[in-house]
Scaffold this motif. Structure first.
Motif, PDB file in Angstrom:
ATOM      1  N   ARG A  11       0.832  -1.209   0.000  1.00 45.58           N
ATOM      2  CA  ARG A  11       0.000   0.000   0.000  1.00 45.58           C
ATOM      3  C   ARG A  11       0.864   1.256   0.000  1.00 45.58           C
ATOM      4  O   ARG A  11       0.553   2.244  -0.671  1.00 45.58           O
ATOM      5  N   TYR A  12       1.947   1.224   0.745  1.00 45.42           N
ATOM      6  CA  TYR A  12       2.864   2.370   0.769  1.00 45.42           C
ATOM      7  C   TYR A  12       3.469   2.590  -0.615  1.00 45.42           C
ATOM      8  O   TYR A  12       3.573   3.731  -1.081  1.00 45.42           O
ATOM      9  N   GLU A  14       2.206   1.759  -3.549  1.00 47.80           N
ATOM     10  CA  GLU A  14       1.204   2.284  -4.466  1.00 47.80           C
ATOM     11  C   GLU A  14       0.906   3.750  -4.181  1.00 47.80           C
ATOM     12  O   GLU A  14       0.713   4.549  -5.098  1.00 47.80           O
ATOM     13  N   GLN A  15       0.872   4.124  -2.891  1.00 44.31           N
ATOM     14  CA  GLN A  15       0.622   5.514  -2.549  1.00 44.31           C
ATOM     15  C   GLN A  15       1.775   6.409  -2.995  1.00 44.31           C
ATOM     16  O   GLN A  15       1.566   7.520  -3.495  1.00 44.31           O
ATOM     17  N   THR A  16       2.998   5.911  -2.835  1.00 45.13           N
ATOM     18  CA  THR A  16       4.154   6.698  -3.266  1.00 45.13           C
ATOM     19  C   THR A  16       4.160   6.858  -4.783  1.00 45.13           C
ATOM     20  O   THR A  16       4.446   7.954  -5.300  1.00 45.13           O
ATOM     21  N   ALA A  18       1.549   6.910  -6.664  1.00 43.31           N
ATOM     22  CA  ALA A  18       0.480   7.869  -6.965  1.00 43.31           C
ATOM     23  C   ALA A  18       0.937   9.297  -6.684  1.00 43.31           C
ATOM     24  O   ALA A  18       0.632  10.219  -7.451  1.00 43.31           O
ATOM     25  N   ASP A  19       1.674   9.492  -5.581  1.00 44.73           N
ATOM     26  CA  ASP A  19       2.177  10.828  -5.256  1.00 44.73           C
ATOM     27  C   ASP A  19       3.162  11.318  -6.318  1.00 44.73           C
ATOM     28  O   ASP A  19       3.135  12.496  -6.719  1.00 44.73           O
ATOM     29  N   GLU A  22       1.218  12.335  -9.375  1.00 45.11           N
ATOM     30  CA  GLU A  22       0.485  13.587  -9.167  1.00 45.11           C
ATOM     31  C   GLU A  22       1.402  14.797  -9.365  1.00 45.11           C
ATOM     32  O   GLU A  22       1.032  15.787 -10.001  1.00 45.11           O
ATOM     33  N   TYR A  55      10.694   3.158  -7.836  1.00 45.26           N
ATOM     34  CA  TYR A  55       9.286   3.281  -8.215  1.00 45.26           C
ATOM     35  C   TYR A  55       9.107   3.445  -9.722  1.00 45.26           C
ATOM     36  O   TYR A  55       8.158   2.911 -10.305  1.00 45.26           O
TER      37      TYR A  55
END
Length: 237
Positions: A11-12, A14-16, A18-19, A22, A55
């Motif tokens: 989850r971390y 995927e969030q990174t 996404a950040d 963005e 990433y």
């Protein structure tokens, strides 16, 4: 639907990711693809330069992810409109074309990312072809209801040959219009779709790049005229 990451580490990650995307999209909106800078992104997201490469392996890898997302979002926007189309193919064509123009106008930097090569030397992966076809799929269904006329007969003939020789195109026809590649309507459906795609990109590209500024007309009015001409050509009711 993509399954949610199952562990805190996943989850971390995927969030990174996404950040990072963005921030890259913001850079893209501010200065185009050339403005996407991994070192600046790393600093803003709180990573070292080398850590960022865990990433995304390089800028092209990041751009590829943005390209895929843009195609998928465009397909979603078109799909939402396709889910509530009227019975009239002509009216449906106008609604789909308008939905595409609205999507591109709301995020011109994302549209321009998928219209041509974002940076010199960049090559999009093969899977973006399928994503582009998902955007155009609803148009295939509309033009499958059309009639073949003399002005588009040569193009429809070439499209029929294409469908017979390319299984991916045949699958596209089956998925969106329930047509076999040897169906007499296959060439008509593909010809109409390719012509609509060409008209869409011509108008949308000029609109989002500001080329119509000062010309005294709106892109939506022009697109309406173009879709009416296509509807007339294919005798869409």
């Amino acid at each position: 639907m993509t399954a949610a990451p199952s562990s805190p580490r996943a989850r971390y990650r995927e969030q990174t990711r996404a950040d990072i995307k963005e921030i890259a999209l913001r850079q893209l909106a501010e200065g185009g693809p050339e403005a996407v800078a991994l070192t600046r992104i790393a600093k803003e997201v709180g990573l070292s330069g080398p850590a960022l490469y865990r990433y995304f392996s390089n800028r092209d890898d990041l751009l590829t992810s943005l390209v895929r997302d843009a195609y998928d979002d465009a397909a979603t926007a078109i799909g939402h409109t396709a889910d509530r189309l009227p019975d009239s193919p002509r009216e449906a064509l106008h609604l789909l074309a308008g939905a595409y123009l609205d999507w591109a106008s709301a995020a011109p930097h994302r549209y321009l990312l998928i219209q041509g090569s974002p940076v010199p030397g960049y090559a999009a992966p093969p899977d973006t072809v399928g994503r582009a076809r998902a955007v155009l799929g609803p148009f295939v269904k509309i033009f499958s209801a059309g009639e073949l006329t003399d002005s588009v007969s040569p193009l429809a003939g070439e499209m029929s040959t294409w469908a017979a020789q390319d299984e991916a195109v045949a699958g596209w026809l089956r998925e969106y219009a329930d047509l076999a590649p040897d169906d007499a309507r296959a060439g008509t459906a593909l010809a109409g779709t390719v012509l609509a795609w060409s008209a869409l990109h011509g108008t949308v590209s000029l609109e989002v790049s500001g080329q119509y500024t000062g010309m005294g007309h709106s892109a939506k009015t022009q697109l309406t005229s173009q879709m009416n001409m296509l509807a007339d050509t294919f005798r869409l009711a």
